[in-house]
Design a protein around this motif. Structure first.
Motif, mmCIF file in Angstrom:
data_model
loop_
_atom_site.group_PDB
_atom_site.id
_atom_site.type_symbol
_atom_site.label_atom_id
_atom_site.label_comp_id
_atom_site.label_asym_id
_atom_site.label_seq_id
_atom_site.Cartn_x
_atom_site.Cartn_y
_atom_site.Cartn_z
ATOM 1 N N LEU A 167 48.662 36.273 38.807
ATOM 2 C CA LEU A 167 48.403 37.626 38.776
ATOM 3 C C LEU A 167 49.297 38.430 39.380
ATOM 4 O O LEU A 167 49.657 39.724 39.173
ATOM 5 N N ASN A 168 50.041 37.755 40.453
ATOM 6 C CA ASN A 168 50.910 38.513 41.264
ATOM 7 C C ASN A 168 52.716 38.224 41.010
ATOM 8 O O ASN A 168 53.383 38.764 41.616
ATOM 9 N N GLY A 169 52.672 37.438 39.904
ATOM 10 C CA GLY A 169 54.020 37.135 39.488
ATOM 11 C C GLY A 169 54.735 36.245 40.728
ATOM 12 O O GLY A 169 55.994 36.674 40.760
ATOM 13 N N LEU A 170 53.930 35.438 41.523
ATOM 14 C CA LEU A 170 54.550 34.646 42.544
ATOM 15 C C LEU A 170 55.150 33.704 42.070
ATOM 16 O O LEU A 170 54.759 32.739 41.186
ATOM 17 N N ASN A 171 56.328 33.272 42.680
ATOM 18 C CA ASN A 171 57.160 31.862 42.226
ATOM 19 C C ASN A 171 56.904 30.902 43.265
ATOM 20 O O ASN A 171 57.250 29.691 43.184
ATOM 21 N N SER A 172 56.236 31.126 44.635
ATOM 22 C CA SER A 172 56.073 30.217 45.574
ATOM 23 C C SER A 172 54.801 30.602 46.058
ATOM 24 O O SER A 172 54.143 31.719 45.986
ATOM 25 N N THR A 173 54.060 29.960 47.125
ATOM 26 C CA THR A 173 52.937 30.150 47.750
ATOM 27 C C THR A 173 53.249 30.808 49.026
ATOM 28 O O THR A 173 52.309 31.162 49.602
ATOM 29 N N THR A 174 54.336 31.305 49.387
ATOM 30 C CA THR A 174 54.658 32.010 50.671
ATOM 31 C C THR A 174 54.184 33.470 50.574
ATOM 32 O O THR A 174 54.482 34.122 49.469
ATOM 33 N N ILE A 175 53.504 34.054 51.485
ATOM 34 C CA ILE A 175 53.186 35.248 51.337
ATOM 35 C C ILE A 175 53.335 36.054 52.726
ATOM 36 O O ILE A 175 53.527 35.088 53.694
ATOM 37 N N GLN A 176 53.413 37.313 52.830
ATOM 38 C CA GLN A 176 53.941 37.999 54.017
ATOM 39 C C GLN A 176 52.929 38.954 54.465
ATOM 40 O O GLN A 176 52.025 39.452 53.518
ATOM 41 N N GLN A 206 51.434 42.232 52.853
ATOM 42 C CA GLN A 206 51.749 42.186 51.446
ATOM 43 C C GLN A 206 50.440 42.439 50.651
ATOM 44 O O GLN A 206 49.354 42.130 51.145
ATOM 45 N N ARG A 207 50.551 43.283 49.576
ATOM 46 C CA ARG A 207 49.272 43.700 48.704
ATOM 47 C C ARG A 207 49.187 42.644 47.576
ATOM 48 O O ARG A 207 49.921 42.531 46.795
ATOM 49 N N LEU A 208 48.049 42.193 47.513
ATOM 50 C CA LEU A 208 47.907 41.046 46.346
ATOM 51 C C LEU A 208 47.113 41.557 45.166
ATOM 52 O O LEU A 208 45.834 42.083 45.676
ATOM 53 N N ASN A 209 46.971 41.534 44.192
ATOM 54 C CA ASN A 209 46.270 41.889 42.855
ATOM 55 C C ASN A 209 45.279 40.756 43.063
ATOM 56 O O ASN A 209 45.778 39.570 42.790
ATOM 57 N N TYR A 260 38.084 35.255 46.969
ATOM 58 C CA TYR A 260 37.656 35.892 45.833
ATOM 59 C C TYR A 260 37.395 35.010 44.942
ATOM 60 O O TYR A 260 37.423 35.169 43.620
ATOM 61 N N ARG A 261 37.003 33.591 44.956
ATOM 62 C CA ARG A 261 36.579 32.787 44.122
ATOM 63 C C ARG A 261 37.637 32.493 42.793
ATOM 64 O O ARG A 261 37.273 32.441 41.824
ATOM 65 N N MET A 262 38.808 32.243 43.508
ATOM 66 C CA MET A 262 40.012 31.929 42.471
ATOM 67 C C MET A 262 40.583 30.750 42.696
ATOM 68 O O MET A 262 40.367 30.258 43.814
ATOM 69 N N GLU A 263 41.483 30.228 41.820
ATOM 70 C CA GLU A 263 42.500 29.082 42.047
ATOM 71 C C GLU A 263 43.611 29.732 42.633
ATOM 72 O O GLU A 263 44.219 30.648 42.255
ATOM 73 N N PRO A 264 44.468 29.069 43.361
ATOM 74 C CA PRO A 264 45.731 29.618 44.065
ATOM 75 C C PRO A 264 46.564 29.843 42.821
ATOM 76 O O PRO A 264 47.535 30.974 43.015
ATOM 77 N N ALA A 265 46.730 29.137 41.958
ATOM 78 C CA ALA A 265 47.427 29.152 40.789
ATOM 79 C C ALA A 265 47.323 30.436 39.957
ATOM 80 O O ALA A 265 48.203 31.122 39.448
ATOM 81 N N SER A 278 42.531 45.031 45.079
ATOM 82 C CA SER A 278 43.862 44.473 45.827
ATOM 83 C C SER A 278 43.137 44.016 47.208
ATOM 84 O O SER A 278 42.378 44.411 47.648
ATOM 85 N N TYR A 279 44.160 43.090 47.837
ATOM 86 C CA TYR A 279 43.940 42.627 49.261
ATOM 87 C C TYR A 279 45.238 42.568 49.889
ATOM 88 O O TYR A 279 46.295 42.453 49.354
ATOM 89 N N THR A 280 45.085 43.258 51.068
ATOM 90 C CA THR A 280 46.270 43.221 52.137
ATOM 91 C C THR A 280 46.336 41.984 52.842
ATOM 92 O O THR A 280 45.390 41.875 53.617
ATOM 93 N N VAL A 281 47.311 41.374 52.984
ATOM 94 C CA VAL A 281 47.463 39.858 53.644
ATOM 95 C C VAL A 281 47.521 40.445 55.083
ATOM 96 O O VAL A 281 48.220 41.185 55.390
ATOM 97 N N LYS A 282 46.782 39.553 56.017
ATOM 98 C CA LYS A 282 46.785 39.545 57.235
ATOM 99 C C LYS A 282 47.127 38.317 58.032
ATOM 100 O O LYS A 282 47.213 37.381 57.315
ATOM 101 N N ALA A 283 47.402 38.772 59.453
ATOM 102 C CA ALA A 283 47.800 37.554 60.159
ATOM 103 C C ALA A 283 47.005 36.303 59.860
ATOM 104 O O ALA A 283 45.651 36.313 60.020
ATOM 105 N N GLY A 284 47.378 35.153 59.653
ATOM 106 C CA GLY A 284 46.795 34.067 59.700
ATOM 107 C C GLY A 284 46.204 33.564 58.115
ATOM 108 O O GLY A 284 45.432 32.475 58.062
#
Length: 210
Positions: free
Chosen positions: A48-57, A60-63, A38-43, A22-28
């Motif tokens: 993986l995280n069941g996101l409906n938009s690209t907005t993150i806080q 927030q912890r991301l898988n 993490y060598r992945m595509e945004p989609a 997992s990864y914890t979202v930081k400012a910026g």
């Protein structure tokens, strides 16, 4: 830095470090920035995280699917700016190329066509950034950069109708930009300063990618 220390400790103990789950979202942070790390595509990260938009806080912890971060898995020299630049160039070009050839349509944001700012909105959405709707409002996004310091992903602006920023494109490196060209009737890649039409109407650039 903590991940790098963990790597050194694991190497000293003769064992392999556990891959980050997992990864914890930081400012910026943006979704695209984390995906590249993490060598992945945004989609893929969104699925993986069941996101409906690209907005993150922030916080927030991301898988990240057990993928190892590029900075932790690669030698230190691979994280140097010189090594990272081609990867950034390719990433921006890939995002911009997904919407090449779409018909130009004034006021369009997809479906039956796009205009210049509709195109930049689509591309940047793939990179985890929501841009304002018009070229004039995108002109107020991010921060100004000199034409001598352009980087792939910078928004480039032109005065084509008497307004300061009436057309916008995306600099993709090597003196080229991607844009929705009303004259050609579609989204294309073409020279930036090598084209006299654009060179004489260029008014500046803004950086929205960190």
């Amino acid at each position: 830095m903590k991940a790098f220390r963990a790597l050194l400790i694991a190497a000293a103990l003769g064992s392999s470090p556990a891959l980050a789950a997992s990864y914890t979202v930081k400012a910026g942070d943006t979704l695209s920035k984390i995906a590249v790390q993490y060598r992945m595509e945004p989609a893929q990260l969104m699925r993986l995280n069941g996101l409906n938009s690209t907005t993150i806080q922030v916080g927030q912890r991301l898988n990240v699917g057990g993928a190892a971060a590029t900075a932790a898995a690669a030698p230190a020299r691979a994280a140097a700016p010189v090594a990272a630049a081609p990867r950034g160039n390719a990433f921006v070009r890939s995002a911009a190329s997904r919407f090449l050839g779409i018909r130009y349509a004034l006021g369009g944001t997809g479906g039956r066509g796009v205009d210049c700012s509709g195109y930049t909105m689509l591309v940047f959405r793939q990179m985890g950034i929501n841009l304002p709707r018009t070229a004039a409002s995108q002109w107020r996004s991010g921060y100004a950069v000199s034409s001598r310091n352009l980087q792939p992903g910078d928004l480039v602006f032109f005065n084509t109708t008497g307004r300061v920023a009436s057309h916008v494109g995306i600099y993709i490196g090597d003196g080229l930009m991607a844009n929705a060209n009303s004259y050609q009737g579609r989204t294309v890649i073409e020279p930036l300063f090598g084209n006299p039409y654009w060179a004489t109407r260029y008014v500046g650039a803004r950086r929205v990618l960190s």
